[in-house]
Scaffold this motif. Structure first.
Motif, PDB file in Angstrom:
ATOM      1  N   LYS A 269       0.833  -1.200   0.000  1.00 23.86           N
ATOM      2  CA  LYS A 269       0.000   0.000   0.000  1.00 23.86           C
ATOM      3  C   LYS A 269       0.866   1.248   0.000  1.00 23.86           C
ATOM      4  O   LYS A 269       1.770   1.410   0.813  1.00 23.86           O
ATOM      5  N   SER A 270       0.571   2.144  -0.921  1.00 20.68           N
ATOM      6  CA  SER A 270       1.315   3.396  -0.977  1.00 20.68           C
ATOM      7  C   SER A 270       0.777   4.354   0.080  1.00 20.68           C
ATOM      8  O   SER A 270      -0.435   4.534   0.218  1.00 20.68           O
ATOM      9  N   ASN A 280      -5.156  -2.888  -2.882  1.00 17.87           N
ATOM     10  CA  ASN A 280      -6.436  -3.461  -2.490  1.00 17.87           C
ATOM     11  C   ASN A 280      -7.147  -3.983  -3.736  1.00 17.87           C
ATOM     12  O   ASN A 280      -6.597  -3.944  -4.841  1.00 17.87           O
ATOM     13  N   MET A 281      -8.368  -4.466  -3.562  1.00 18.21           N
ATOM     14  CA  MET A 281      -9.058  -5.107  -4.676  1.00 18.21           C
ATOM     15  C   MET A 281      -9.458  -4.126  -5.769  1.00 18.21           C
ATOM     16  O   MET A 281      -9.780  -4.533  -6.881  1.00 18.21           O
ATOM     17  N   SER A 282      -9.424  -2.830  -5.473  1.00 17.46           N
ATOM     18  CA  SER A 282      -9.798  -1.824  -6.470  1.00 17.46           C
ATOM     19  C   SER A 282      -8.614  -1.253  -7.231  1.00 17.46           C
ATOM     20  O   SER A 282      -8.801  -0.592  -8.250  1.00 17.46           O
ATOM     21  N   ALA A 296      -6.874   1.039 -19.304  1.00 16.60           N
ATOM     22  CA  ALA A 296      -7.652   0.080 -18.505  1.00 16.60           C
ATOM     23  C   ALA A 296      -6.813  -0.343 -17.310  1.00 16.60           C
ATOM     24  O   ALA A 296      -5.590  -0.436 -17.400  1.00 16.60           O
ATOM     25  N   ASP A 297      -7.482  -0.589 -16.193  1.00 16.49           N
ATOM     26  CA  ASP A 297      -6.764  -1.041 -15.003  1.00 16.49           C
ATOM     27  C   ASP A 297      -7.656  -1.937 -14.160  1.00 16.49           C
ATOM     28  O   ASP A 297      -8.822  -2.160 -14.492  1.00 16.49           O
ATOM     29  N   ASN A 298      -7.078  -2.483 -13.088  1.00 16.82           N
ATOM     30  CA  ASN A 298      -7.813  -3.340 -12.168  1.00 16.82           C
ATOM     31  C   ASN A 298      -8.414  -4.559 -12.880  1.00 16.82           C
ATOM     32  O   ASN A 298      -9.473  -5.050 -12.532  1.00 16.82           O
ATOM     33  N   ILE A 299      -7.700  -5.039 -13.910  1.00 18.54           N
ATOM     34  CA  ILE A 299      -8.169  -6.217 -14.656  1.00 18.54           C
ATOM     35  C   ILE A 299      -7.635  -7.466 -13.968  1.00 18.54           C
ATOM     36  O   ILE A 299      -6.448  -7.547 -13.646  1.00 18.54           O
ATOM     37  N   HIS A 309      -9.736 -11.773  -5.012  1.00 21.00           N
ATOM     38  CA  HIS A 309      -9.651 -12.044  -3.587  1.00 21.00           C
ATOM     39  C   HIS A 309      -8.584 -11.140  -3.014  1.00 21.00           C
ATOM     40  O   HIS A 309      -7.622 -10.769  -3.709  1.00 21.00           O
ATOM     41  N   ASN A 310      -8.733 -10.764  -1.757  1.00 22.14           N
ATOM     42  CA  ASN A 310      -7.746  -9.883  -1.143  1.00 22.14           C
ATOM     43  C   ASN A 310      -6.339 -10.461  -1.161  1.00 22.14           C
ATOM     44  O   ASN A 310      -5.351  -9.722  -1.071  1.00 22.14           O
TER      45      ASN A 310
END
Length: 500
Positions: A269-270, A280-282, A296-299, A309-310
């Motif tokens: 985590k920054s 995190n999941m986002s 695009a991100d969070n793929i 999953h976390n």
């Protein structure tokens, strides 16, 4: 309509108002709107010889309306070369780089920001001209008026040549900058800090590689002072590179070879950011850029076909696709907020990523807290017991003390072959109060008429104080007259690899 024999001709004249309203409905937040104008500015600056390559975004509360803000985007580029093509919907003849892909950007961003079609203005001056051109609302499909004014541009950073775009937006649009974040944001300074982070995330590589600078300027309503923020690249907090590491390769996504820059990373985590690279999941998974610009991100699930999953939050794969030939790159949506899912290039890119990392490793040790560990335990137990007892119930959503009108959630509830086992747990170390928490679950179920066979207290380790209390309570009985049976376990006892 002409009617001649069996053929007819339809004379279609779009209604400007309806078209403007529909054109502006493609954005979810103000940052996405602003990106369209910045795309155009960067595209122009990449192709201009001017050594000063600056973009300035200004935000100021409107003098006429306290719930509106005046947005101004300026650049020191070469100006709009062909106003007619620039204002024609879908016209790509003015394309200067892959950032000008669709010929919609400026128009549909203006339509989204200024739905009333009454406040926008565009000033532009080419290097060779002695005048600047002014195009102002309302937008017209047929006869858009242009004023030519023999003066320097009225900009803060550009007056000899460049482009200035300004419009009013509502406070509701401004608030969308913080969409998805916790907290009640009301101050302009806070919105601007998040916007600074957003832009540094979207365009970061351009600032370090092209010499372009992007600055935010706003007038703080509370202090009545003008504040300035410099946008810099937003970078993740890297722990280490993961196999296959980082590098550059040439690959054909089906329409000709392109260059792929890649980095496979474990991140943490920054502490610098509020919205991006939070592990995190986002904010984890795969991000895809085209020539440096985020698309695009969070793929995650689309690539590997497994649920998020976390325990995968540590994973960040940065992909930057490079080519000056747009046809070779994956296609983007018209608002450039994602990639076209029906493009075969995207499937081939996902296959390439899987060839480098067939299946991400689930790092249970990186779970945020015991909730994540219990989620993994629940999943394993459901898989183990489904053939033994098809009617087995294993859940982290079971409550107790129903008969008292309460709903106290049990960490994990297991009913297999009519034997009920309940769990209370901690990620690291248990404390005496955790024993009594488990007993509360037990007593609540008994009160609800549900007999319990065993209670399991689970953690990475148990101190002597907890062991002594458990031994004491296992010599007493519940309200049904049955002996308490509390068992101490570690996560590894349950085949959960924590701690590693």
């Amino acid at each position: 309509m002409d009617n001649n024999s069996n053929n007819i001709t339809l004379h279609i004249f779009p209604d400007t108002g309806a078209m403007w309203e529909g054109l502006g409905g493609n954005f979810d937040n103000f940052t996405e709107i602003l990106n369209e104008f910045i795309d155009n500015a960067i595209s122009n600056l990449l192709n201009v010889e001017n050594p000063i390559k600056n973009i300035l975004v200004s935000v100021e509360q409107s003098v006429d309306c306290s719930t509106e803000y005046r947005i101004t985007i300026e650049d020191t580029g070469s100006g709009i070369q062909n106003l007619e093509s620039a204002f024609t919907i879908g016209n790509k003849s003015g394309q200067e780089s892959p950032l000008n892909e669709h010929g919609y950007g400026m128009k549909h961003a203006l339509a989204a920001a200024n739905k009333a079609n009454d406040s926008w203005k565009i000033y532009s001056k080419k290097q060779e001209d002695s005048f600047y051109s002014l195009v102002a609302a309302p937008y017209s499909l047929k006869n858009q008026q242009v004023k030519r004014i023999s003066k320097n541009l009225p900009g803060q950073i550009c007056n000899t040549h460049g482009t200035i775009i300004s419009f009013n937006i509502s406070f509701e649009w401004l608030k969308t900058i913080t969409k998805g974040l916790r907290g009640n944001y009301t101050k302009l300074s806070k919105f601007m800090n998040i916007l600074q982070e957003d832009l540094g995330y979207t365009y970061g590589p351009f600032f370090s590689e092209s010499g372009i600078t992007l600055t935010l300027r706003y007038k703080d309503n509370e202090s009545n002072r003008t504040q300035t923020l410099n946008v810099e690249e937003v970078k993740p907090s890297e722990v280490r590179t993961l196999n296959p590491g980082s590098g550059t390769t040439t690959y054909d996504l089906s329409r000709g070879p392109i260059s792929i820059d890649y980095r496979f990373l474990q991140i943490k985590k920054s502490e610098k950011y509020e919205k991006h690279y939070l592990a995190n999941m986002s904010t984890s998974g795969v991000e895809i850029r085209i020539n440096g610009r985020l698309l695009a991100d969070n793929i995650f699930s689309d690539i590997w076909g497994i649920d998020r999953h976390n325990s995968y939050n540590y994973l960040l794969i940065k992909i930057n696709l490079k080519s000056t030939d747009l046809k070779r790159l994956p296609k983007t949506t018209t608002n450039k907020t994602s990639l076209k899912q029906d493009d075969p290039c995207l499937d081939k890119l996902y296959s390439w990523i899987r060839s480098k990392m067939p299946t991400p490793k689930k790092e249970v040790s990186l779970a945020d807290d015991e909730i994540d560990l219990f989620s993994e335990l629940e999943k394993q137990k459901k898989s183990s017991y489904k053939t033994i007892d098809p009617s087995a119930l294993i859940t982290t959503e079971q409550n107790t003390f129903y008969t008292l009108g309460e709903k106290i959630r049990i960490d994990l509830y297991q009913s297999v072959l009519n034997k009920i086992v309940i769990y209370e747990g901690k990620k690291e170390e248990t404390h005496p109060k955790d024993v009594y928490q488990l007993l509360m679950y037990w007593d609540g179920l008994v009160y609800d008429g549900v007999p319990v066979a065993e209670g399991i207290l689970i953690a990475a380790k148990h101190p002597n104080s907890v062991r002594k209390i458990v031994a004491l309570k296992n010599n007493s009985k519940d309200d049904n007259g049955n002996m308490y049976k509390i068992t101490l376990e570690t996560w590894k006892d349950e085949n959960i690899d924590y701690p590693e």
